[in-house]
Design a protein around this motif. Structure first.
Motif, PDB file in Angstrom:
ATOM      1  N   SER A 151       0.830  -1.209  -0.038  1.00 20.05           N
ATOM      2  CA  SER A 151      -0.014  -0.078   0.009  1.00 20.05           C
ATOM      3  C   SER A 151       0.875   1.247   0.005  1.00 20.05           C
ATOM      4  O   SER A 151       1.823   1.330   0.670  1.00 20.05           O
ATOM      5  N   GLY A 152       0.546   2.314  -0.629  1.00 17.53           N
ATOM      6  CA  GLY A 152       1.158   3.656  -0.476  1.00 17.53           C
ATOM      7  C   GLY A 152       0.634   4.572  -1.723  1.00 17.53           C
ATOM      8  O   GLY A 152      -0.442   4.269  -2.084  1.00 17.53           O
ATOM      9  N   TRP A 153       1.397   5.576  -1.904  1.00 21.81           N
ATOM     10  CA  TRP A 153       1.066   6.667  -2.662  1.00 21.81           C
ATOM     11  C   TRP A 153       2.276   6.928  -3.559  1.00 21.81           C
ATOM     12  O   TRP A 153       3.390   6.715  -3.529  1.00 21.81           O
ATOM     13  N   VAL A 154       2.012   7.540  -4.971  1.00 24.36           N
ATOM     14  CA  VAL A 154       2.738   8.013  -5.970  1.00 24.36           C
ATOM     15  C   VAL A 154       2.872   9.648  -5.844  1.00 24.36           C
ATOM     16  O   VAL A 154       1.564  10.008  -6.081  1.00 24.36           O
ATOM     17  N   TRP A 155       4.003  10.360  -5.726  1.00 20.27           N
ATOM     18  CA  TRP A 155       3.827  11.626  -5.601  1.00 20.27           C
ATOM     19  C   TRP A 155       4.774  12.386  -6.885  1.00 20.27           C
ATOM     20  O   TRP A 155       5.869  11.757  -7.083  1.00 20.27           O
ATOM     21  N   LEU A 156       4.174  13.328  -7.237  1.00 23.31           N
ATOM     22  CA  LEU A 156       4.953  14.432  -7.958  1.00 23.31           C
ATOM     23  C   LEU A 156       5.291  15.620  -7.045  1.00 23.31           C
ATOM     24  O   LEU A 156       4.554  16.234  -6.624  1.00 23.31           O
ATOM     25  N   VAL A 157       6.572  15.583  -6.676  1.00 22.02           N
ATOM     26  CA  VAL A 157       6.988  16.605  -5.743  1.00 22.02           C
ATOM     27  C   VAL A 157       8.094  17.499  -6.169  1.00 22.02           C
ATOM     28  O   VAL A 157       8.759  17.383  -7.456  1.00 22.02           O
ATOM     29  N   LEU A 158       8.022  18.643  -5.647  1.00 26.93           N
ATOM     30  CA  LEU A 158       9.227  19.828  -5.843  1.00 26.93           C
ATOM     31  C   LEU A 158      10.108  19.426  -4.903  1.00 26.93           C
ATOM     32  O   LEU A 158       9.745  19.944  -3.651  1.00 26.93           O
ATOM     33  N   LYS A 159      11.234  19.165  -5.161  1.00 27.12           N
ATOM     34  CA  LYS A 159      12.213  19.005  -4.251  1.00 27.12           C
ATOM     35  C   LYS A 159      13.045  20.341  -3.793  1.00 27.12           C
ATOM     36  O   LYS A 159      13.291  20.888  -4.768  1.00 27.12           O
ATOM     37  N   LYS A 171      15.818  21.365  -6.121  1.00 28.55           N
ATOM     38  CA  LYS A 171      15.335  22.383  -6.796  1.00 28.55           C
ATOM     39  C   LYS A 171      14.899  21.900  -8.192  1.00 28.55           C
ATOM     40  O   LYS A 171      14.865  22.492  -9.167  1.00 28.55           O
ATOM     41  N   CYS A 172      14.114  20.559  -8.197  1.00 24.34           N
ATOM     42  CA  CYS A 172      13.636  20.069  -9.224  1.00 24.34           C
ATOM     43  C   CYS A 172      12.270  19.357  -8.987  1.00 24.34           C
ATOM     44  O   CYS A 172      12.056  18.882  -7.795  1.00 24.34           O
ATOM     45  N   LEU A 173      11.538  18.635  -9.879  1.00 21.98           N
ATOM     46  CA  LEU A 173      10.555  18.263  -9.853  1.00 21.98           C
ATOM     47  C   LEU A 173      10.914  16.525  -9.972  1.00 21.98           C
ATOM     48  O   LEU A 173      11.884  16.222 -10.692  1.00 21.98           O
ATOM     49  N   ALA A 174      10.374  15.668  -9.203  1.00 22.37           N
ATOM     50  CA  ALA A 174      10.664  14.224  -9.281  1.00 22.37           C
ATOM     51  C   ALA A 174       9.300  13.518  -8.800  1.00 22.37           C
ATOM     52  O   ALA A 174       8.533  13.996  -8.218  1.00 22.37           O
ATOM     53  N   ILE A 175       9.633  12.178  -9.133  1.00 24.78           N
ATOM     54  CA  ILE A 175       8.556  11.442  -8.670  1.00 24.78           C
ATOM     55  C   ILE A 175       8.867  10.455  -7.512  1.00 24.78           C
ATOM     56  O   ILE A 175      10.136  10.073  -7.349  1.00 24.78           O
ATOM     57  N   VAL A 176       8.192  10.413  -6.470  1.00 21.80           N
ATOM     58  CA  VAL A 176       8.455   9.784  -5.308  1.00 21.80           C
ATOM     59  C   VAL A 176       7.489   8.663  -4.858  1.00 21.80           C
ATOM     60  O   VAL A 176       6.093   9.001  -5.154  1.00 21.80           O
ATOM     61  N   LYS A 177       7.736   7.625  -4.256  1.00 22.32           N
ATOM     62  CA  LYS A 177       7.011   6.461  -3.919  1.00 22.32           C
ATOM     63  C   LYS A 177       6.818   6.626  -2.275  1.00 22.32           C
ATOM     64  O   LYS A 177       8.072   6.685  -1.726  1.00 22.32           O
ATOM     65  N   THR A 178       5.858   6.597  -1.761  1.00 20.55           N
ATOM     66  CA  THR A 178       5.614   6.393  -0.393  1.00 20.55           C
ATOM     67  C   THR A 178       4.916   5.140   0.177  1.00 20.55           C
ATOM     68  O   THR A 178       4.002   4.854  -0.526  1.00 20.55           O
ATOM     69  N   SER A 179       5.402   4.597   1.121  1.00 22.76           N
ATOM     70  CA  SER A 179       4.288   3.288   1.434  1.00 22.76           C
ATOM     71  C   SER A 179       3.292   3.899   2.665  1.00 22.76           C
ATOM     72  O   SER A 179       3.538   5.029   3.445  1.00 22.76           O
ATOM     73  N   MET A 229      -4.819 -12.505  17.721  1.00 17.65           N
ATOM     74  CA  MET A 229      -4.444 -12.532  16.460  1.00 17.65           C
ATOM     75  C   MET A 229      -5.371 -11.215  15.764  1.00 17.65           C
ATOM     76  O   MET A 229      -4.888 -10.653  14.825  1.00 17.65           O
ATOM     77  N   ASN A 230      -6.485 -11.315  15.987  1.00 11.95           N
ATOM     78  CA  ASN A 230      -7.885 -10.261  15.404  1.00 11.95           C
ATOM     79  C   ASN A 230      -7.103  -8.977  15.717  1.00 11.95           C
ATOM     80  O   ASN A 230      -7.179  -8.076  15.133  1.00 11.95           O
ATOM     81  N   ALA A 231      -6.515  -8.659  17.100  1.00  8.91           N
ATOM     82  CA  ALA A 231      -6.270  -7.180  17.490  1.00  8.91           C
ATOM     83  C   ALA A 231      -4.747  -6.809  16.476  1.00  8.91           C
ATOM     84  O   ALA A 231      -4.869  -5.908  16.112  1.00  8.91           O
ATOM     85  N   GLU A 232      -3.954  -7.839  16.466  1.00  3.63           N
ATOM     86  CA  GLU A 232      -2.961  -7.576  15.878  1.00  3.63           C
ATOM     87  C   GLU A 232      -3.012  -7.429  14.184  1.00  3.63           C
ATOM     88  O   GLU A 232      -2.439  -6.403  13.541  1.00  3.63           O
ATOM     89  N   GLY A 233      -3.935  -8.298  13.613  1.00  2.91           N
ATOM     90  CA  GLY A 233      -4.345  -7.997  12.364  1.00  2.91           C
ATOM     91  C   GLY A 233      -5.033  -6.773  12.033  1.00  2.91           C
ATOM     92  O   GLY A 233      -4.709  -6.053  10.856  1.00  2.91           O
ATOM     93  N   ALA A 234      -5.818  -6.197  12.880  1.00  4.78           N
ATOM     94  CA  ALA A 234      -6.688  -4.999  12.740  1.00  4.78           C
ATOM     95  C   ALA A 234      -5.889  -3.798  12.894  1.00  4.78           C
ATOM     96  O   ALA A 234      -5.996  -3.008  12.085  1.00  4.78           O
ATOM     97  N   ALA A 235      -4.906  -3.937  13.731  1.00  3.89           N
ATOM     98  CA  ALA A 235      -3.640  -2.975  13.829  1.00  3.89           C
ATOM     99  C   ALA A 235      -2.853  -2.552  12.709  1.00  3.89           C
ATOM    100  O   ALA A 235      -2.076  -1.713  12.944  1.00  3.89           O
ATOM    101  N   LEU A 236      -2.700  -3.638  12.157  1.00  2.79           N
ATOM    102  CA  LEU A 236      -1.533  -3.616  11.105  1.00  2.79           C
ATOM    103  C   LEU A 236      -1.908  -2.315   9.986  1.00  2.79           C
ATOM    104  O   LEU A 236      -3.026  -2.499   9.252  1.00  2.79           O
ATOM    105  N   GLN A 237      -0.744  -1.720   9.898  1.00  2.00           N
ATOM    106  CA  GLN A 237      -1.018  -0.566   8.735  1.00  2.00           C
ATOM    107  C   GLN A 237      -0.587  -0.919   7.472  1.00  2.00           C
ATOM    108  O   GLN A 237       0.254  -1.469   7.347  1.00  2.00           O
ATOM    109  N   GLY A 238      -1.607  -0.651   6.409  1.00  2.00           N
ATOM    110  CA  GLY A 238      -1.136  -1.196   5.207  1.00  2.00           C
ATOM    111  C   GLY A 238      -1.463  -2.442   5.024  1.00  2.00           C
ATOM    112  O   GLY A 238      -2.645  -3.158   5.288  1.00  2.00           O
ATOM    113  N   SER A 239      -0.626  -3.140   4.087  1.00  2.00           N
ATOM    114  CA  SER A 239      -0.889  -4.516   3.801  1.00  2.00           C
ATOM    115  C   SER A 239       0.077  -5.530   4.351  1.00  2.00           C
ATOM    116  O   SER A 239       1.189  -4.991   4.953  1.00  2.00           O
ATOM    117  N   GLY A 240      -0.324  -6.628   4.750  1.00  2.00           N
ATOM    118  CA  GLY A 240       0.581  -7.693   5.261  1.00  2.00           C
ATOM    119  C   GLY A 240      -0.156  -8.905   5.963  1.00  2.00           C
ATOM    120  O   GLY A 240      -1.488  -9.034   4.997  1.00  2.00           O
TER     121      GLY A 240
END
Lengths: 262, 230
Positions: free
Chosen positions: A173-181, A185-193, B140-151
């Motif tokens: 899970s995460g996001w992809v960003w276009l950021v201004l560094k 001092k340039c644009l870049a693509i950044v991935k965050t989780s 296990m349910n508590a840990e599963g629910a608290a997990l942020q994101g995917s896992g």
């Protein structure tokens, strides 16, 4: 986080703060604010607690802003149901969790959103996303933003390809960003989780894409590629990105303007 | 010059030959589900099972095979930086294949014993380590629910210390990344694709319901294989 730092202007103010001098938390309203990018942001009301004897605490909370378009306006690329759940449930959940954290932790009170994000690192940050997708969207960026993209990526097509590639190669899970560094001092693509925001690295977000599964699963099931392509071709609001770019340029010096030689 | 090339070339006979005379990398294929797609209703819908098995798991396998081929290629060429670059893709896709293969075996329809509490040595070990089966499920349910994101959230056993543990791993990391002596007994996929169509964002409901189709028989078998005496 000291009080003195809270006067600094925020780079992007997404949410509305309302200071309610007397009301206990149970009476606090979750107000709906009328959406509009052009409308001035809410300014915090004055803190009158010091002149009112009976008061012991002042609360400031965040409210959930409406996206600047109707929930079914993004059909057929993003269904109304997706927006209802993503904005109404996920985003609202983040805001409520944020408010609960603020209740518990006094030192965070009064900070602007960017400061909060820096302090708490993995805070919820979908605020920017709903400004990204707009009804009359897609197409290409114009003027200054386009020039900067061409300067930093070669061409708009190249940028689009790189952005899509980043979105498809993000694991989990995460996001992809276009950021201004700021430093480079340039644009870049950044991935965050998960919910990390590039502000924690002192970069300024211009545009973003949510690639958590919940943002596309109802409409596209496992077809992430189709979702990302549709977003880039039809949903991304370059107007909103341009506004953010203009604000960002107040903080980053992108060099001398090009003055044509006669 | 051709003669010199033939003399210095490595003999093919030292490497196992495939049909075309190339060394073949072991490829993986999608394991069949031991039950129908709709057999786990109403805990997990057949649409989710369909997508999860035929699309997600298959994608992990396809990409894993691709990464392995690229790795083999890079290793043969001695391209160290490519070998290292491929590690994250192998960990993700390979881990996805390993984890999901365990996951399908962890589930069973109710009429085939899904949801029946464990007996024998595993049941005894659970009471010993966690107090009761309910306490384990709650943890296990508590840990599963608290997990942020995917896992994933795992019930595993530490081979060396002979102790049951509850652990979470992020993305597709297999349990062994949390400790080399850990053996997974049960794993629950808490990626959104595992429950979103049915439960939307209410992950706790999914976690509560999945115990109704949990295949404790498989977990007991794995446990008894590790500790045959007890």
């Amino acid at each position: 986080m000291s009080w003195s730092s809270c006067g600094s202007s925020s780079i992007c103010s997404w949410s509305s703060i309302s200071y309610v001098p007397h009301d206990p938390p149970s009476k606090l309203l979750k107000r709906r604010f009328t959406p509009s990018i052009a409308q001035p942001r809410w300014k915090p009301r004055r803190d009158y607690s010091h002149i009112n004897r009976g008061v012991s605490k002042v609360f400031g909370y965040y409210g959930l802003k409406n996206p600047p378009y109707k929930l079914d306006a993004l059909e057929p690329y993003l269904s109304r149901r997706t927006l209802e759940v993503h904005w109404g449930v996920h985003h609202r959940g983040y805001v409520e969790a944020l408010n609960k954290q603020l209740e518990k932790n006094d030192t965070l009170y009064g900070c602007t959103m960017d400061e909060l994000i820096k302090v708490s690192y993995n805070n919820g940050n979908p605020f920017i996303e709903f400004n990204n997708a707009a009804q009359e969207a897609g197409d290409m960026p114009t003027l200054g933003l386009l020039q900067q993209i061409e300067k930093d990526f070669g061409s708009f097509t190249n940028f689009k390809e790189k952005f899509i590639e980043a979105a498809l190669t993000l694991f989990g899970s995460g996001w992809v960003w276009l950021v201004l560094k700021r430093d480079a001092k340039c644009l870049a693509i950044v991935k965050t989780s998960n919910a990390i925001n590039p502000l924690v690295w002192n970069d300024i977000p211009i545009m973003s894409l949510d690639v958590w599964e919940h943002s596309y699963y109802l409409d596209y099931r496992n077809d992430k590629a189709k979702y990302v392509n549709n977003f880039m071709n039809h949903l991304v609001s370059w107007n909103a990105a341009a506004v953010r770019m203009v604000r960002a340029q107040a903080f980053v010096n992108l060099g001398e303007p090009k003055i044509p030689v006669a | 010059m051709a003669l010199r090339h033939l003399l210095t070339k490595k003999p093919l006979a030292t490497q196992p030959l495939g049909i075309l005379g190339f060394r073949r990398v072991q490829t993986f294929s999608l394991p069949d589900l031991p039950y129908d797609y709709g057999a786990l209703e109403p805990a997990i819908s057949s649409e989710i099972m369909h997508l999860h098995h035929q699309k997600h798991h298959q994608t992990y396998i396809t990409n894993y095979n691709k990464a392995l081929e690229q790795l083999d290629d890079a290793m043969t060429k001695g391209d160290a930086s490519t070998v290292v670059k491929l590690q994250s893709a192998i960990k993700f896709n390979g881990g996805g294949h390993v984890n999901h293969s365990i996951f399908w075996k962890n589930l069973a329809p109710i009429h085939e014993g899904g949801g029946e509490p464990p007996k024998g040595s595993l049941g005894w070990a659970i009471d010993n380590n966690f107090g009761s089966l309910e306490a384990l499920i709650q943890k296990m349910n508590a840990e599963g629910a608290a997990l942020q994101g995917s896992g994933w959230v795992w019930l595993g056993v530490d081979k060396e210390l002979n102790r049951l543990i509850v652990e979470t791993t992020g993305n597709q990391d297999p349990l062994v990344t949390k400790g080399p002596s850990l053996v997974p007994l049960l794993g629950i996929d808490v990626w959104e694709h595992a429950y979103y169509l049915q439960y939307k964002n209410v992950r706790p409901d999914y976690l509560k319901n999945i115990w109704k189709v949990m295949n404790w028989k498989y977990a007991s078998e794995v446990y008894d294989k590790e500790f045959p005496e007890s």
